[in-house]
Design an enzyme around this catalytic site. Structure first.
Site, PDB file in Angstrom:
ATOM      1  N   GLN A 197       5.972 -11.500   7.101  1.00  0.00           N
ATOM      2  CA  GLN A 197       5.502 -12.183   8.318  1.00  0.00           C
ATOM      3  C   GLN A 197       4.865 -11.195   9.292  1.00  0.00           C
ATOM      4  O   GLN A 197       4.049 -11.568  10.132  1.00  0.00           O
ATOM      5  CB  GLN A 197       6.690 -12.883   8.985  1.00  0.00           C
ATOM      6  CG  GLN A 197       6.306 -13.697  10.215  1.00  0.00           C
ATOM      7  CD  GLN A 197       7.475 -13.916  11.139  1.00  0.00           C
ATOM      8  OE1 GLN A 197       8.572 -14.221  10.683  1.00  0.00           O
ATOM      9  NE2 GLN A 197       7.256 -13.742  12.431  1.00  0.00           N
TER      10      GLN A 197
ATOM     11  N   GLY B 249      10.928  -2.676   5.486  1.00  0.00           N
ATOM     12  CA  GLY B 249      10.164  -3.931   5.502  1.00  0.00           C
ATOM     13  C   GLY B 249       9.695  -4.289   4.099  1.00  0.00           C
ATOM     14  O   GLY B 249       9.925  -5.401   3.607  1.00  0.00           O
ATOM     15  N   HIS B 250       9.074  -3.318   3.432  1.00  0.00           N
ATOM     16  CA  HIS B 250       8.638  -3.543   2.043  1.00  0.00           C
ATOM     17  C   HIS B 250       9.844  -3.856   1.150  1.00  0.00           C
ATOM     18  O   HIS B 250       9.796  -4.738   0.297  1.00  0.00           O
ATOM     19  CB  HIS B 250       7.951  -2.290   1.486  1.00  0.00           C
ATOM     20  CG  HIS B 250       6.735  -1.848   2.230  1.00  0.00           C
ATOM     21  ND1 HIS B 250       6.663  -0.652   2.882  1.00  0.00           N
ATOM     22  CD2 HIS B 250       5.530  -2.452   2.405  1.00  0.00           C
ATOM     23  CE1 HIS B 250       5.458  -0.512   3.434  1.00  0.00           C
ATOM     24  NE2 HIS B 250       4.748  -1.589   3.166  1.00  0.00           N
TER      25      HIS B 250
ATOM     26  N   MET C 292       0.835  -1.200   0.000  1.00  0.00           N
ATOM     27  CA  MET C 292       0.000   0.000   0.000  1.00  0.00           C
ATOM     28  C   MET C 292       0.873   1.255   0.000  1.00  0.00           C
ATOM     29  O   MET C 292       0.392   2.351   0.294  1.00  0.00           O
ATOM     30  CB  MET C 292      -0.945  -0.008   1.200  1.00  0.00           C
ATOM     31  CG  MET C 292      -1.902  -1.201   1.163  1.00  0.00           C
ATOM     32  SD  MET C 292      -3.397  -0.950   2.120  1.00  0.00           S
ATOM     33  CE  MET C 292      -2.717  -0.698   3.742  1.00  0.00           C
TER      34      MET C 292
ATOM     35  N   SER D 145       4.116   1.439   8.204  1.00  0.00           N
ATOM     36  CA  SER D 145       3.799   2.768   7.679  1.00  0.00           C
ATOM     37  C   SER D 145       3.098   3.602   8.745  1.00  0.00           C
ATOM     38  O   SER D 145       3.146   4.824   8.719  1.00  0.00           O
ATOM     39  CB  SER D 145       2.900   2.646   6.453  1.00  0.00           C
ATOM     40  OG  SER D 145       3.471   1.745   5.534  1.00  0.00           O
TER      41      SER D 145
ATOM     42  N   LEU E  83       6.680   3.245   1.358  1.00  0.00           N
ATOM     43  CA  LEU E  83       7.611   2.124   1.445  1.00  0.00           C
ATOM     44  C   LEU E  83       8.695   2.357   2.493  1.00  0.00           C
ATOM     45  O   LEU E  83       9.281   3.432   2.574  1.00  0.00           O
ATOM     46  CB  LEU E  83       8.277   1.881   0.088  1.00  0.00           C
ATOM     47  CG  LEU E  83       7.336   1.544  -1.066  1.00  0.00           C
ATOM     48  CD1 LEU E  83       8.151   1.271  -2.338  1.00  0.00           C
ATOM     49  CD2 LEU E  83       6.452   0.338  -0.738  1.00  0.00           C
TER      50      LEU E  83
HETATM   51  P1  AMP Z   1       1.350  -2.958   3.468  1.00  0.00           P
HETATM   52  O1  AMP Z   1       1.905  -1.886   2.589  1.00  0.00           O
HETATM   53  O2  AMP Z   1       1.280  -2.571   4.913  1.00  0.00           O
HETATM   54  O3  AMP Z   1       0.068  -3.548   2.936  1.00  0.00           O
HETATM   55  O4  AMP Z   1       2.401  -4.130   3.431  1.00  0.00           O
HETATM   56  C1  AMP Z   1       2.796  -4.711   2.216  1.00  0.00           C
HETATM   57  C2  AMP Z   1       3.614  -5.944   2.504  1.00  0.00           C
HETATM   58  O5  AMP Z   1       4.771  -5.579   3.266  1.00  0.00           O
HETATM   59  C3  AMP Z   1       2.859  -6.985   3.324  1.00  0.00           C
HETATM   60  O6  AMP Z   1       3.180  -8.281   2.819  1.00  0.00           O
HETATM   61  C4  AMP Z   1       3.417  -6.778   4.705  1.00  0.00           C
HETATM   62  O7  AMP Z   1       3.357  -7.933   5.518  1.00  0.00           O
HETATM   63  C5  AMP Z   1       4.854  -6.410   4.390  1.00  0.00           C
HETATM   64  N1  AMP Z   1       5.475  -5.709   5.518  1.00  0.00           N
HETATM   65  C6  AMP Z   1       4.996  -4.624   6.172  1.00  0.00           C
HETATM   66  N2  AMP Z   1       5.801  -4.275   7.189  1.00  0.00           N
HETATM   67  C7  AMP Z   1       6.816  -5.180   7.185  1.00  0.00           C
HETATM   68  C8  AMP Z   1       7.972  -5.384   8.005  1.00  0.00           C
HETATM   69  N3  AMP Z   1       8.266  -4.585   9.039  1.00  0.00           N
HETATM   70  N4  AMP Z   1       8.789  -6.420   7.705  1.00  0.00           N
HETATM   71  C9  AMP Z   1       8.507  -7.255   6.665  1.00  0.00           C
HETATM   72  N5  AMP Z   1       7.445  -7.113   5.861  1.00  0.00           N
HETATM   73  C10 AMP Z   1       6.604  -6.100   6.113  1.00  0.00           C
END
Ligand code: AMP
Length: 281
Positions: free
Chosen positions: A148, A36-37, A30, A186, A33
């Site tokens: 995860q 983690g992303h 989403m 985020s 970035l």
């Molecule tokens: P989001 O943008 O929050 O929908 O996250 C997109 C992807 O990034 C999802 O697969 C999340 O699990 C992953 N993600 C978010 N935060 C982290 C993090 N701190 N470490 C690893 N992956 C993450």
């Protein structure tokens, strides 16, 4: 790196990559970035081939009282970070591009999703699975990489992929944390310095729980008590849930077996954060 906004352009770029003999790895996000992303992009790149990153704040997965309007957005920063990390293609569609017509279909998970995030955020996982299914059909990757950090989501996406026979592999990568232990999110940017300090009780509680597990505690309730004590000592934090679950069902685990994880969600002011630890046998 190319940035495209239409389904037709993604399909054309992916078809061109395939005609060059490249495999396709996909990272849905989403945006806003962070490392983690970007660690998911690294994992996608390690698979070789063409790496597609999507940026789409999916209205369908936000409840009416949730933070859709204030969800952080930073398209310029995101495309710079994605390019620097070796992404091949960014797909950043508008809401109209994704939901062009009246919706008559959605993908609703069964009992797997009733608890925890499913209970706290009614309709959330239906929104997640519906957009993930659409993106899988748009990009048609060989592998899709998830974090995860959102463990229940990752397990549900794996279940959907298996049960609906999507021809791809779902890979789950470890949570990336800041040096103080807080899982990158985020939403962390909404925390004041004092709230951030309070938020650290969540990873601290999960670490303490994992240590108790390592030292031989095997009943879910006892492990939960260890973590709850840590959280109760932090007045700035409101507990949503803390549970030891079996990751195959997301039901509470009475005794901890091979597929256990500790999952937690807390509120700090108006910000809601989640985290988890896998309990390796
Ligand atoms: P989001 O943008 O929050 O929908 O996250 C997109 C992807 O990034 C999802 O697969 C999340 O699990 C992953 N993600 C978010 N935060 C982290 C993090 N701190 N470490 C690893 N992956 C993450």
């Amino acid at each position: 790196m190319n940035v495209v906004t239409t389904i037709a352009d993604v399909r054309a770029a992916v078809a061109a990559a395939r005609s060059r003999g490249e495999a396709v790895a996909f990272v849905p996000t989403m945006g806003a970035l962070h490392e983690g992303h970007l660690s998911l992009v690294d994992a996608a790149r390690r698979r070789g081939g063409f790496v597609v990153l999507s940026i789409f704040v999916n209205p369908l997965q936000f409840g009416p009282n949730e933070d859709l309007a204030k969800y952080p957005r930073d398209m310029a920063g995101d495309t710079a970070r994605a390019a620097e990390r070796g992404t091949s293609l960014v797909f950043a569609p508008s809401v109209d591009e994704i939901y062009r017509r009246e919706r008559t279909i959605e993908i609703r998970p069964l009992k797997f999703a009733d608890d925890w995030e499913g209970a706290s955020r009614p309709g959330h996982f239906t929104g997640v699975l519906t957009i993930v299914a659409k993106l899988f059909n748009i990009v048609q990757p060989d592998v899709a990489v998830f974090g995860q950090k959102d463990l229940q989501q990752a397990c549900l996406v794996q279940a959907m992929t298996r049960e609906l026979d999507f021809p791809l592999e779902v890979q789950v990568e470890p949570t990336v944390r800041d040096s103080d232990g807080l899982a990158l999110s985020s939403r962390n940017q909404f925390l004041s310095p004092r709230e951030r300090k309070a938020a650290l009780a969540l990873p601290r509680a999960l670490t303490r729980l994992r240590a108790a597990h390592r030292s031989g505690v095997r009943t879910g309730a006892e492990l939960e008590r260890v973590a709850e004590e840590v959280l109760a000592a932090e007045p700035g934090i409101e507990l949503d849930y803390l549970a030891v679950v079996d990751t195959r069902t997301f039901k509470r685990a009475r005794t901890v077996g091979a597929h256990a994880a500790a999952i937690g969600a807390v509120r700090i002011g108006t910000t809601r954060l989640i985290d988890n630890e896998l309990l390796q046998p």
